[in-house]
Design a protein around this motif. Structure first.
Motif, PDB file in Angstrom:
ATOM      1  N   THR A  55     -38.002  13.628  11.160  1.00  0.00           N
ATOM      2  CA  THR A  55     -37.326  14.504  10.195  1.00  0.00           C
ATOM      3  C   THR A  55     -36.578  13.670   9.167  1.00  0.00           C
ATOM      4  OG1 THR A  55     -37.110  16.306  11.795  1.00  0.00           O
ATOM      5  CG2 THR A  55     -35.562  16.304   9.950  1.00  0.00           C
ATOM      6  N   ILE A  56     -35.863  12.662   9.630  1.00  0.00           N
ATOM      7  CA  ILE A  56     -35.117  11.785   8.720  1.00  0.00           C
ATOM      8  C   ILE A  56     -36.073  11.077   7.767  1.00  0.00           C
ATOM      9  CG2 ILE A  56     -33.689   9.699   8.625  1.00  0.00           C
ATOM     10  CD1 ILE A  56     -32.415  10.716  11.288  1.00  0.00           C
ATOM     11  N   THR A  57     -37.206  10.627   8.290  1.00  0.00           N
ATOM     12  CA  THR A  57     -38.202   9.963   7.445  1.00  0.00           C
ATOM     13  C   THR A  57     -38.737  10.924   6.393  1.00  0.00           C
ATOM     14  OG1 THR A  57     -38.837   8.445   9.201  1.00  0.00           O
ATOM     15  CG2 THR A  57     -40.438   8.778   7.436  1.00  0.00           C
ATOM     16  N   MET A  58     -39.080  12.144   6.821  1.00  0.00           N
ATOM     17  CA  MET A  58     -39.643  13.114   5.882  1.00  0.00           C
ATOM     18  C   MET A  58     -38.637  13.537   4.815  1.00  0.00           C
ATOM     19  SD  MET A  58     -42.299  15.209   8.336  1.00  0.00           S
ATOM     20  CE  MET A  58     -41.758  16.722   7.735  1.00  0.00           C
ATOM     21  N   LEU A  59     -37.360  13.506   5.136  1.00  0.00           N
ATOM     22  CA  LEU A  59     -36.326  13.854   4.158  1.00  0.00           C
ATOM     23  C   LEU A  59     -35.732  12.602   3.518  1.00  0.00           C
ATOM     24  CD1 LEU A  59     -34.603  16.755   6.135  1.00  0.00           C
ATOM     25  CD2 LEU A  59     -36.088  16.951   4.125  1.00  0.00           C
ATOM     26  N   GLY A  60     -36.401  11.475   3.713  1.00  0.00           N
ATOM     27  CA  GLY A  60     -35.892  10.187   3.238  1.00  0.00           C
ATOM     28  C   GLY A  60     -35.619  10.138   1.750  1.00  0.00           C
ATOM     29  N   VAL A  96     -30.748  19.406   9.256  1.00  0.00           N
ATOM     30  CA  VAL A  96     -30.536  18.198   8.443  1.00  0.00           C
ATOM     31  C   VAL A  96     -30.614  18.546   6.958  1.00  0.00           C
ATOM     32  CG1 VAL A  96     -31.492  15.941   7.821  1.00  0.00           C
ATOM     33  CG2 VAL A  96     -31.253  16.570  10.231  1.00  0.00           C
ATOM     34  N   ASP A  97     -31.592  19.355   6.578  1.00  0.00           N
ATOM     35  CA  ASP A  97     -31.731  19.735   5.171  1.00  0.00           C
ATOM     36  C   ASP A  97     -30.497  20.497   4.690  1.00  0.00           C
ATOM     37  OD1 ASP A  97     -33.313  19.679   2.777  1.00  0.00           O
ATOM     38  OD2 ASP A  97     -33.788  21.788   3.089  1.00  0.00           O
ATOM     39  N   GLU A 104     -24.431  17.472  -1.198  1.00  0.00           N
ATOM     40  CA  GLU A 104     -24.897  17.218  -2.555  1.00  0.00           C
ATOM     41  C   GLU A 104     -23.758  17.280  -3.579  1.00  0.00           C
ATOM     42  OE1 GLU A 104     -28.667  18.660  -5.280  1.00  0.00           O
ATOM     43  OE2 GLU A 104     -27.804  20.060  -3.837  1.00  0.00           O
ATOM     44  N   VAL A 105     -22.800  18.172  -3.377  1.00  0.00           N
ATOM     45  CA  VAL A 105     -21.695  18.324  -4.337  1.00  0.00           C
ATOM     46  C   VAL A 105     -20.837  17.054  -4.423  1.00  0.00           C
ATOM     47  CG1 VAL A 105     -21.572  20.839  -4.108  1.00  0.00           C
ATOM     48  CG2 VAL A 105     -20.134  19.402  -2.662  1.00  0.00           C
ATOM     49  N   ASN A 106     -20.817  16.259  -3.347  1.00  0.00           N
ATOM     50  CA  ASN A 106     -20.015  15.026  -3.339  1.00  0.00           C
ATOM     51  C   ASN A 106     -20.744  13.846  -3.969  1.00  0.00           C
ATOM     52  OD1 ASN A 106     -18.205  16.564  -1.880  1.00  0.00           O
ATOM     53  ND2 ASN A 106     -18.730  15.653   0.083  1.00  0.00           N
ATOM     54  N   GLU A 107     -22.059  14.000  -4.199  1.00  0.00           N
ATOM     55  CA  GLU A 107     -22.921  12.940  -4.720  1.00  0.00           C
ATOM     56  C   GLU A 107     -22.997  11.732  -3.796  1.00  0.00           C
ATOM     57  OE1 GLU A 107     -21.839  12.113  -8.773  1.00  0.00           O
ATOM     58  OE2 GLU A 107     -22.224  14.176  -9.387  1.00  0.00           O
ATOM     59  N   LYS A 108     -22.575  11.903  -2.561  1.00  0.00           N
ATOM     60  CA  LYS A 108     -22.700  10.896  -1.498  1.00  0.00           C
ATOM     61  C   LYS A 108     -22.260  11.572  -0.210  1.00  0.00           C
ATOM     62  CE  LYS A 108     -18.092   8.995  -1.837  1.00  0.00           C
ATOM     63  NZ  LYS A 108     -17.290   7.886  -1.496  1.00  0.00           N
ATOM     64  N   GLY A 156     -32.114  32.010   3.037  1.00  0.00           N
ATOM     65  CA  GLY A 156     -31.249  32.657   4.009  1.00  0.00           C
ATOM     66  C   GLY A 156     -31.932  32.867   5.346  1.00  0.00           C
ATOM     67  N   MET A 157     -33.077  32.207   5.548  1.00  0.00           N
ATOM     68  CA  MET A 157     -33.807  32.370   6.803  1.00  0.00           C
ATOM     69  C   MET A 157     -33.705  31.133   7.710  1.00  0.00           C
ATOM     70  SD  MET A 157     -34.893  35.405   6.762  1.00  0.00           S
ATOM     71  CE  MET A 157     -35.961  35.369   8.177  1.00  0.00           C
ATOM     72  N   GLY A 158     -33.265  30.006   7.175  1.00  0.00           N
ATOM     73  CA  GLY A 158     -33.247  28.756   7.929  1.00  0.00           C
ATOM     74  C   GLY A 158     -32.458  28.819   9.217  1.00  0.00           C
ATOM     75  N   LEU A 159     -31.208  29.232   9.142  1.00  0.00           N
ATOM     76  CA  LEU A 159     -30.374  29.265  10.344  1.00  0.00           C
ATOM     77  C   LEU A 159     -30.760  30.407  11.276  1.00  0.00           C
ATOM     78  CD1 LEU A 159     -26.875  28.230   8.960  1.00  0.00           C
ATOM     79  CD2 LEU A 159     -28.467  26.874  10.343  1.00  0.00           C
TER      80      LEU A 159
END
Length: 192
Positions: A55-60, A96-97, A104-108, A156-159
């Motif tokens: 998952t981490i690799t795919m969202l790398g 993870v996503d 994202e709002v923190n830019e880090k 709104g379906m993820g969780l």
């Protein structure tokens, strides 16, 4: 000097191509593993760390783009778990996503993923240092079609899917959130 400059630029380009090829090979391998795990109709034993790392690799790309540091606090003594591995991969991907979107709002940010054994259960905790979930939204996050994301970014379906899969594995999911720290704790039986 021109010849030396061209030679150095050529070597740098070769290094970049080799690094890109390595990343592509890693991504293809992760996708292949990720999709093959969905083929099993029954629960099977597998190392959950493989699915989490895939998952981490795919969202790398998103992790690098958003300047996210990933910390893996994995219990390497954790036995293989009996589960629908492809479905658990959906859980890790959604959680993870969502964490990446929150930071994202923190830019880090820092994404911490922790695994541990708790008696006959495995516990996976996904922690982000984003702004947190407002208290009045916490009770609604698993509701179908509830999202705080902008139009076109979330369904709104993820969780809701995450909760359904965790329940299917006779497990539980909890959330703890305050500004700067949100954690989702997924717990399910090791032996299915």
């Amino acid at each position: 000097m021109g010849w030396l400059s061209a030679k150095l630029m050529g070597e740098k380009m070769i290094e970049d191509i080799q690094e890109s090829a390595r990343r592509i090979a890693e991504l293809v391998s992760s996708v292949k593993t990720f999709t093959h795990m969905d083929r099993a109709q029954d629960k099977q034993y597998a190392d959950i760390h493989v699915g989490i790392r895939n998952t981490i690799t795919m969202l790398g790309y998103k992790i690098r783009k958003e300047n996210i540091t990933v910390i893996e606090e994995f219990d390497d003594t954790l036995p293989e778990v009996k589960a629908l591995i492809g479905e658990l991969n959906q859980v890790w991907t959604n959680l993870v996503d969502n964490a990446l979107d929150a930071m994202e709002v923190n830019e880090k940010g820092t994404l911490t993923i922790r695994t541990k054994k708790d008696n006959d259960f495995v516990e996976v905790t996904i922690i982000d240092d984003g702004p947190g979930i407002p208290e009045d939204n916490v009770s609604r996050i698993y509701d179908p079609f509830f999202t705080t994301k902008e139009m076109g970014k979330g369904t709104g379906m993820g969780l809701e899917v995450v909760q359904r899969i965790v329940k299917q594995h006779r497990g539980s999911i909890k959330v703890k959130s305050r500004p700067g720290h949100t954690e989702f704790i997924v717990c399910f039986p090791i032996n299915g």
